[in-house]
Design an enzyme around this catalytic site. Structure first.
Site, PDB file in Angstrom:
ATOM      1  N   ASP A 103       5.005  48.261 -58.784  1.00 31.92           N
ATOM      2  CA  ASP A 103       4.123  48.728 -57.719  1.00 31.92           C
ATOM      3  C   ASP A 103       2.703  48.770 -58.285  1.00 31.92           C
ATOM      4  OD1 ASP A 103       2.682  50.118 -55.815  1.00 31.92           O
ATOM      5  OD2 ASP A 103       4.276  51.574 -55.410  1.00 31.92           O
ATOM      6  N   HIS A 104       1.840  47.907 -57.730  1.00 27.03           N
ATOM      7  CA  HIS A 104       0.482  47.792 -58.285  1.00 27.03           C
ATOM      8  C   HIS A 104      -0.357  49.031 -58.000  1.00 27.03           C
ATOM      9  CE1 HIS A 104      -2.299  45.391 -60.480  1.00 27.03           C
ATOM     10  NE2 HIS A 104      -1.803  44.227 -60.116  1.00 27.03           N
ATOM     11  N   ARG A 105       0.144  49.954 -57.184  1.00 28.18           N
ATOM     12  CA  ARG A 105      -0.595  51.193 -56.942  1.00 28.18           C
ATOM     13  C   ARG A 105      -0.471  52.164 -58.120  1.00 28.18           C
ATOM     14  NH1 ARG A 105       2.244  53.045 -51.495  1.00 28.18           N
ATOM     15  NH2 ARG A 105       4.012  52.508 -52.856  1.00 28.18           N
TER      16      ARG A 105
END
Length: 456
Positions: A426-428
């Site tokens: 998850d790039h968040r």
């Protein structure tokens, strides 16, 4: 039993009547936020005497198949739904008329034991756990009744039916599900189990026979849609579909990967097997242990995003999930507190969860709550994949097949055991630096197991 306790266990006296006149038993809350269940098989019929904690119905939830025991004793006076119906939590299941004592309970117990012995003779081996009182022991699935069961107390007044040929019986819900998912008519099979019971091998043989190429025949015009197979999205399959769809909607995922030389890791596995064969340490356990060590160094990946509060929540404990293919579809069993386990303990926990999932007896709570997932898709003979993250987790490690490939080793090109590791994240929760650092650490553990040993 107080009225409050009756309601808590799903027992409600019919309005305007006392307990002695009849009791309506409703579908209880099976936990994990489940709101409904599909009735797979009734264990009792109208007129049967039921003992306390006797399994009365088998249901399939979005998590697992479970047997539901009765919290009270009595005689069944009504069944409120047929097999195949989806029932909401709190909806009526069956009605019981008063408490039965002494000989009545002995009769019910004897009947239950006979069903247990019949299941044992059939050899299905599928144990399902109910939600009942702490003293309730795990029970085998009872054999399906050869004749149709009465629904809503109407069997006594039904006209006598014409004789029918005996239909082969299917005791195991896993076998029924396998047949249903592949369009196999169990009534047309020749059962190989004792007492005319259809076993899994019978269904698998029918599936294999249907897959064989047929001799070409004359081409005929067929109506539109001919040959379509429609499989309802229910139970586990619907839950998986909903979860994957939500993951794709909410998580901006990215994937990074690396090819690694696993020759030394396989040598370590062999050495452990010689030194302690009972430990049963396999490749998955070694890679899973590397992931646990990697999450200690990169806690950003052992996390989830609280979308309501717009916060990234990093978790102190590693609840390790791993993808497992079963007859009921893809599930992700969870090994809790993996960070506290030795390598041997982790290997044993992975084996136990795998057996429970494939036998259809895993508890619903053991399919939720993971914080990181390992997906060994190499067992399907593929090298790489970009899997969908198991929402709401932040990352998943994928492991491809291990094959011999030419590889530069000590200045020469040699055949080495090579695999591909991929990390979908998850790039968040982190950027590529943390994701790449974690993947490189796991890769180093595979290529140089000494790194792994120092973090065990």
């Amino acid at each position: 039993m107080s009225e409050a306790n009756q309601g808590a266990r799903g027992v409600v006296p019919p309005q305007g009547t006392g307990m002695s006149e009849g009791t309506v038993f409703r579908l209880p809350d099976l936990g994990e936020g489940l709101t409904e269940a599909e009735i797979i098989e009734w264990k009792v019929a109208v007129g049967d005497v039921v003992a306390v904690d006797q399994a009365v119905v088998e249901v399939e939830t979005a998590k697992a198949a479970v047997e539901v025991p009765s919290p009270v004793a009595g005689t069944v006076t009504r069944l409120y739904a047929e097999a195949g119906a989806v029932v909401d939590v709190g909806a009526p299941l069956l009605a019981l008329n008063g408490d039965e004592a002494g000989a009545a309970q002995d009769t019910a117990t004897a009947r239950r034991r006979e069903r247990y012995r019949e299941e044992e003779r059939a050899g299905s081996g599928n144990v399902l756990v109910g939600y009942g009182t702490p003293t309730a022991r795990r029970s085998r699935r009872a054999a399906r009744r050869a004749s149709g069961q009465a629904v809503q107390g109407q069997a006594a007044s039904a006209p006598e039916a014409a004789p029918r040929r005996e239909v082969p019986r299917v005791i195991s819900p896993v076998v029924r599900r396998l047949a249903g998912d592949n369009g196999v008519d169990v009534g047309a099979l020749a059962p190989s189990g004792p007492g005319g019971v259809v076993l899994r091998r019978d269904v698998e043989a029918a599936i294999a026979a249907a897959a064989r190429p047929q001799e070409p025949g004359p081409v005929r015009d067929a109506p539109s849609g001919d040959g379509e197979v429609r499989v309802p999205l229910r139970g586990v399959r619907r839950t998986v579909a909903d979860k994957l769809s939500r993951s794709r909607r909410e998580i901006p995922d990215a994937t990074t990967w690396v090819d690694v030389d696993a020759t030394a890791l396989l040598r370590l596995k062999r050495d452990i097997g010689r030194a302690d064969p009972a430990a049963g340490v396999g490749t998955l356990a070694l890679i899973a242990r590397a992931c646990v060590a990697g999450l200690r160094r990169f806690p950003e990946l052992n996390a989830y995003v609280d979308t309501e509060r717009q916060e990234i929540v990093q978790l102190p404990r590693v609840h390790l999930g791993f993808a497992a293919q079963t007859d009921r579809g893809l599930v992700v069993p969870v090994v809790r507190d993996a960070q506290r386990m030795t390598l041997a303990e982790l290997a044993a926990a992975l084996r136990e969860r795998t057996d429970e999932a494939r036998d259809g007896r895993i508890a619903p709570g053991d399919l939720t709550g993971g914080t990181f997932t390992v997906n060994n898709y190499g067992v399907f003979g593929v090298d790489g994949s970009t899997p969908i993250i198991n929402h709401p987790e932040a990352a998943m490690l994928g492991v491809g097949r291990i094959t011999e490939r030419p590889w530069a080793h000590k200045g020469k090109v040699r055949l080495r055991k090579v695999t591909q590791l991929s990390l979908t994240f998850d790039h968040r929760v982190c950027d590529g630096g943390a994701a790449g650092g974690f993947l490189r650490f796991v890769a180093d553990c595979v290529e140089r197991p000494g790194v792994l040993v120092t973090h065990m």
